[in-house]
Design a protein around this motif. Structure first.
Motif, PDB file in Angstrom:
ATOM      1  N   VAL A  24     -12.943   6.828   2.360  1.00 11.36           N
ATOM      2  CA  VAL A  24     -14.381   6.820   2.649  1.00 11.36           C
ATOM      3  C   VAL A  24     -14.985   8.076   2.039  1.00 11.36           C
ATOM      4  O   VAL A  24     -14.679   9.198   2.453  1.00 11.36           O
ATOM      5  CB  VAL A  24     -14.636   6.773   4.165  1.00 11.36           C
ATOM      6  N   GLN A  25     -15.849   7.895   1.045  1.00  7.67           N
ATOM      7  CA  GLN A  25     -16.447   9.044   0.360  1.00  7.67           C
ATOM      8  C   GLN A  25     -17.686   9.545   1.083  1.00  7.67           C
ATOM      9  O   GLN A  25     -17.818  10.740   1.351  1.00  7.67           O
ATOM     10  CB  GLN A  25     -16.791   8.662  -1.086  1.00  7.67           C
ATOM     11  N   THR A  26     -18.620   8.650   1.398  1.00  9.07           N
ATOM     12  CA  THR A  26     -19.855   9.042   2.086  1.00  9.07           C
ATOM     13  C   THR A  26     -20.234   7.961   3.090  1.00  9.07           C
ATOM     14  O   THR A  26     -19.851   6.782   2.939  1.00  9.07           O
ATOM     15  CB  THR A  26     -21.023   9.244   1.100  1.00  9.07           C
ATOM     16  N   ILE A  27     -21.011   8.374   4.113  1.00  6.49           N
ATOM     17  CA  ILE A  27     -21.553   7.444   5.103  1.00  6.49           C
ATOM     18  C   ILE A  27     -23.033   7.754   5.262  1.00  6.49           C
ATOM     19  O   ILE A  27     -23.396   8.889   5.611  1.00  6.49           O
ATOM     20  CB  ILE A  27     -20.848   7.561   6.468  1.00  6.49           C
ATOM     21  N   ASP A  28     -23.877   6.784   4.996  1.00  4.45           N
ATOM     22  CA  ASP A  28     -25.328   6.925   5.178  1.00  4.45           C
ATOM     23  C   ASP A  28     -25.720   6.141   6.424  1.00  4.45           C
ATOM     24  O   ASP A  28     -25.772   4.906   6.405  1.00  4.45           O
ATOM     25  CB  ASP A  28     -26.071   6.407   3.947  1.00  4.45           C
ATOM     26  N   TYR A  29     -25.985   6.850   7.510  1.00  3.13           N
ATOM     27  CA  TYR A  29     -26.269   6.177   8.776  1.00  3.13           C
ATOM     28  C   TYR A  29     -27.670   5.577   8.797  1.00  3.13           C
ATOM     29  O   TYR A  29     -27.915   4.611   9.519  1.00  3.13           O
ATOM     30  CB  TYR A  29     -26.088   7.162   9.934  1.00  3.13           C
ATOM     31  N   ASP A  30     -28.603   6.143   8.041  1.00  2.00           N
ATOM     32  CA  ASP A  30     -29.960   5.584   8.009  1.00  2.00           C
ATOM     33  C   ASP A  30     -29.970   4.247   7.266  1.00  2.00           C
ATOM     34  O   ASP A  30     -30.600   3.285   7.714  1.00  2.00           O
ATOM     35  CB  ASP A  30     -30.917   6.563   7.345  1.00  2.00           C
ATOM     36  N   LEU A  31     -29.294   4.186   6.116  1.00  2.00           N
ATOM     37  CA  LEU A  31     -29.238   2.945   5.341  1.00  2.00           C
ATOM     38  C   LEU A  31     -28.103   2.039   5.792  1.00  2.00           C
ATOM     39  O   LEU A  31     -27.972   0.929   5.279  1.00  2.00           O
ATOM     40  CB  LEU A  31     -29.074   3.266   3.849  1.00  2.00           C
ATOM     41  N   GLN A  32     -27.276   2.510   6.721  1.00  2.00           N
ATOM     42  CA  GLN A  32     -26.131   1.771   7.235  1.00  2.00           C
ATOM     43  C   GLN A  32     -25.241   1.294   6.079  1.00  2.00           C
ATOM     44  O   GLN A  32     -24.971   0.113   5.910  1.00  2.00           O
ATOM     45  CB  GLN A  32     -26.584   0.614   8.126  1.00  2.00           C
ATOM     46  N   THR A  33     -24.820   2.280   5.284  1.00  2.00           N
ATOM     47  CA  THR A  33     -24.019   2.027   4.091  1.00  2.00           C
ATOM     48  C   THR A  33     -22.927   3.091   3.994  1.00  2.00           C
ATOM     49  O   THR A  33     -23.165   4.261   4.297  1.00  2.00           O
ATOM     50  CB  THR A  33     -24.889   2.073   2.821  1.00  2.00           C
ATOM     51  N   LEU A  34     -21.732   2.673   3.581  1.00  2.00           N
ATOM     52  CA  LEU A  34     -20.687   3.640   3.270  1.00  2.00           C
ATOM     53  C   LEU A  34     -20.093   3.315   1.908  1.00  2.00           C
ATOM     54  O   LEU A  34     -20.066   2.147   1.499  1.00  2.00           O
ATOM     55  CB  LEU A  34     -19.597   3.649   4.346  1.00  2.00           C
ATOM     56  N   ILE A  35     -19.663   4.353   1.214  1.00  2.00           N
ATOM     57  CA  ILE A  35     -19.073   4.208  -0.118  1.00  2.00           C
ATOM     58  C   ILE A  35     -17.577   4.440   0.009  1.00  2.00           C
ATOM     59  O   ILE A  35     -17.134   5.468   0.538  1.00  2.00           O
ATOM     60  CB  ILE A  35     -19.671   5.214  -1.114  1.00  2.00           C
ATOM     61  N   VAL A  36     -16.768   3.458  -0.480  1.00  2.00           N
ATOM     62  CA  VAL A  36     -15.310   3.573  -0.415  1.00  2.00           C
ATOM     63  C   VAL A  36     -14.747   3.539  -1.833  1.00  2.00           C
ATOM     64  O   VAL A  36     -15.370   3.020  -2.763  1.00  2.00           O
ATOM     65  CB  VAL A  36     -14.691   2.442   0.435  1.00  2.00           C
ATOM     66  N   ASN A  37     -13.563   4.115  -1.963  1.00  2.00           N
ATOM     67  CA  ASN A  37     -12.904   4.138  -3.257  1.00  2.00           C
ATOM     68  C   ASN A  37     -11.402   4.002  -3.048  1.00  2.00           C
ATOM     69  O   ASN A  37     -10.906   4.127  -1.929  1.00  2.00           O
ATOM     70  CB  ASN A  37     -13.220   5.442  -3.995  1.00  2.00           C
ATOM     71  N   ASP A  38     -10.709   3.734  -4.143  1.00  2.00           N
ATOM     72  CA  ASP A  38      -9.258   3.597  -4.084  1.00  2.00           C
ATOM     73  C   ASP A  38      -8.617   4.986  -4.054  1.00  2.00           C
ATOM     74  O   ASP A  38      -9.020   5.868  -4.830  1.00  2.00           O
ATOM     75  CB  ASP A  38      -8.766   2.830  -5.309  1.00  2.00           C
ATOM     76  N   PRO A  39      -7.649   5.235  -3.162  1.00  2.00           N
ATOM     77  CA  PRO A  39      -7.030   6.570  -3.115  1.00  2.00           C
ATOM     78  C   PRO A  39      -6.318   6.935  -4.402  1.00  2.00           C
ATOM     79  O   PRO A  39      -6.138   8.118  -4.706  1.00  2.00           O
ATOM     80  CB  PRO A  39      -6.062   6.464  -1.934  1.00  2.00           C
ATOM     81  N   ASP A  40      -5.893   5.923  -5.208  1.00  2.00           N
ATOM     82  CA  ASP A  40      -5.227   6.189  -6.486  1.00  2.00           C
ATOM     83  C   ASP A  40      -6.207   6.177  -7.650  1.00  2.00           C
ATOM     84  O   ASP A  40      -5.785   6.194  -8.815  1.00  2.00           O
ATOM     85  CB  ASP A  40      -4.125   5.151  -6.731  1.00  2.00           C
ATOM     86  N   HIS A  41      -7.505   6.102  -7.350  1.00  2.00           N
ATOM     87  CA  HIS A  41      -8.567   6.111  -8.362  1.00  2.00           C
ATOM     88  C   HIS A  41      -8.402   4.959  -9.355  1.00  2.00           C
ATOM     89  O   HIS A  41      -8.588   5.122 -10.573  1.00  2.00           O
ATOM     90  CB  HIS A  41      -8.586   7.453  -9.112  1.00  2.00           C
ATOM     91  N   CYS A  42      -8.047   3.790  -8.833  1.00  2.00           N
ATOM     92  CA  CYS A  42      -7.921   2.604  -9.690  1.00  2.00           C
ATOM     93  C   CYS A  42      -8.535   1.411  -8.958  1.00  2.00           C
ATOM     94  O   CYS A  42      -7.831   0.488  -8.518  1.00  2.00           O
ATOM     95  CB  CYS A  42      -6.460   2.345 -10.040  1.00  2.00           C
ATOM     96  N   LEU A  43      -9.862   1.430  -8.830  1.00  2.00           N
ATOM     97  CA  LEU A  43     -10.546   0.338  -8.148  1.00  2.00           C
ATOM     98  C   LEU A  43     -10.347  -1.014  -8.830  1.00  2.00           C
ATOM     99  O   LEU A  43     -10.267  -2.043  -8.145  1.00  2.00           O
ATOM    100  CB  LEU A  43     -12.039   0.651  -8.031  1.00  2.00           C
TER     101      LEU A  43
END
Length: 397
Positions: free
Chosen positions: A81-100
């Motif tokens: 989990v990279q960021t969580i925006d509580y106002d927009l109710q959005t979170l940004i996730v990524n692959d731990p191995d940086h290979c989405l």
């Protein structure tokens, strides 16, 4: 001192009621390398379960100390989990191995289960190609996925529509795959990829920015669980914006509350001081009254006019011959005796003074100014006797 202690007590109460969060039992938390975690999320092993909503379970990676999210349909590792925006109710996730792209191929985001609270707004179809090193001619929209390639092959990806157009333009006749047409590439799969509106064309550029997941339940930008009823307590963000900001409300409370408390403390201190002073005066008057009733006071008053006039007078001549030659100064006014001045003698002690001086003295004091003896005929008055009692007259010499 008591007023100061009372002031600090009120100040502590003010801080407790207005600055301690309403969900004091669920304070914000975070992993060392992750964003702040608030409701509806909760960190396993770091926060009580009641601090989060169902399906919003996060955890800390013991090795990387990053915040991770698990998607039940994903066969790989948890997502970071990279960021969580509580106002927009959005979170940004990524692959731990940086290979989405690898996670796109295993369809981790393709069909999120109904048990998950997260959704992806839109998808776009992409085609993955496994190509030999000799394949070099690709459309401009094709991207080389270095984390999926190897020494003997290269993986490219392009929007499926662009791939269809490119394949039709390069193949002389319909073929099941580019490899059969001499293009040295084979189709790995056509998959649905989450499309972020601002990065649709560059979603596979290095580095990949991540995938945006949104949630709609619970629908609030500031909410929590009521510890008593286990119900969601939420506030409408639009309604909150119509009023004053929370910081402004706190400022008003402090600006009005503290001066008000100081005024109340000052008034209370003043009233307490007045009450204490009044009590002390009453106690003093009571003590004086009791003492006066138990020990009568003797009051010595002066002599009356006839008694004073009965004391002998002497008129000094030119020679200023005195009964006591060394006593030439009046002890009352400290002036030297002059010729033709009248002197008066107190019979009991034979001390003499200017007649005018000693007459005024004896009217207020019934004792000799020098030896303090009381001449015969003076009055000692007690509270039980009359202060205006008359003195006995002395016979003329």
């Amino acid at each position: 001192m008591a007023a100061l202690e009372l002031f600090f007590s009120f100040l502590l109460l003010l801080i407790f009621f207005f600055f301690i969060p309403t969900r004091a039992s669920c304070p914000p938390s975070s992993c060392p390398g992750g964003p702040t975690v608030l409701f509806p999320f909760w960190l396993q092993s770091l926060q009580p379960r009641r601090c989060g909503y169902a399906g919003f379970d996060l955890s800390c990676n013991n090795q990387t100390h990053q915040t991770t999210l698990s998607l039940s349909n994903s066969s790989g590792n948890n997502f970071v989990v990279q960021t969580i925006d509580y106002d927009l109710q959005t979170l940004i996730v990524n692959d731990p191995d940086h290979c989405l792209p690898k996670r796109f191929l295993d369809r981790s985001f393709d069909n999120l289960p109904d048990t998950m609270p997260f959704r992806i707004h839109s998808f776009k179809m992409y085609t993955f190609l496994n190509c030999s090193p000799q394949a070099t001619s690709f459309p401009a929209t094709a991207r080389n996925i270095s984390c999926l390639g190897g020494e003997n092959h290269t993986v490219f990806v392009m929007p499926s529509r662009e791939y269809d157009n490119w394949f039709q333009s390069t193949a002389p006749s319909p073929s099941p795959s580019p490899s059969s047409s001499g293009l040295s590439c084979a189709v790995i799969s056509g998959v649905r990829v989450p499309a972020r509106a601002e990065h649709e064309l560059g979603v596979f550029e290095d580095p990949i920015e991540g995938v945006a997941l949104t949630w709609s339940t619970p629908d609030c930008s500031f909410c929590g669980l009521n510890s008593d009823t286990s119900q969601i307590v939420s506030s409408d963000p639009k309604a909150e914006r119509k009023g004053l900001p929370r910081s402004a409300k706190y400022g008003i409370i402090i600006g009005v509350g503290i001066p008000g408390i100081l005024c109340i403390l000052g008034l209370a201190s003043y009233v307490c001081g007045r009450i204490n002073a009044y009590g002390r005066r009453n106690r003093l008057n009571m003590d004086l009254s009791t003492s006066a009733s138990q020990q009568p006071t003797i009051v010595v008053v002066g002599l009356d006019g006839p008694t004073i006039e009965s004391y002998p007078k002497t008129l000094l001549g030119e020679s200023r011959r005195l009964p006591k030659p060394n006593d030439t100064i009046c002890s009352i006014c400290l002036g030297e005796y002059q010729p033709k001045e009248e002197l008066r003698t107190i019979p009991e002690c034979n001390h003499y003074f200017h007649a005018s001086c000693v007459d005024e003295w004896l009217k207020m004091n019934a004792t000799c100014p020098v030896c303090r003896k009381s001449p015969e005929g003076s009055a000692l008055v007690t509270p039980s006797s009359s202060i205006s009692s008359s003195s006995t007259s002395l016979p003329s010499p």
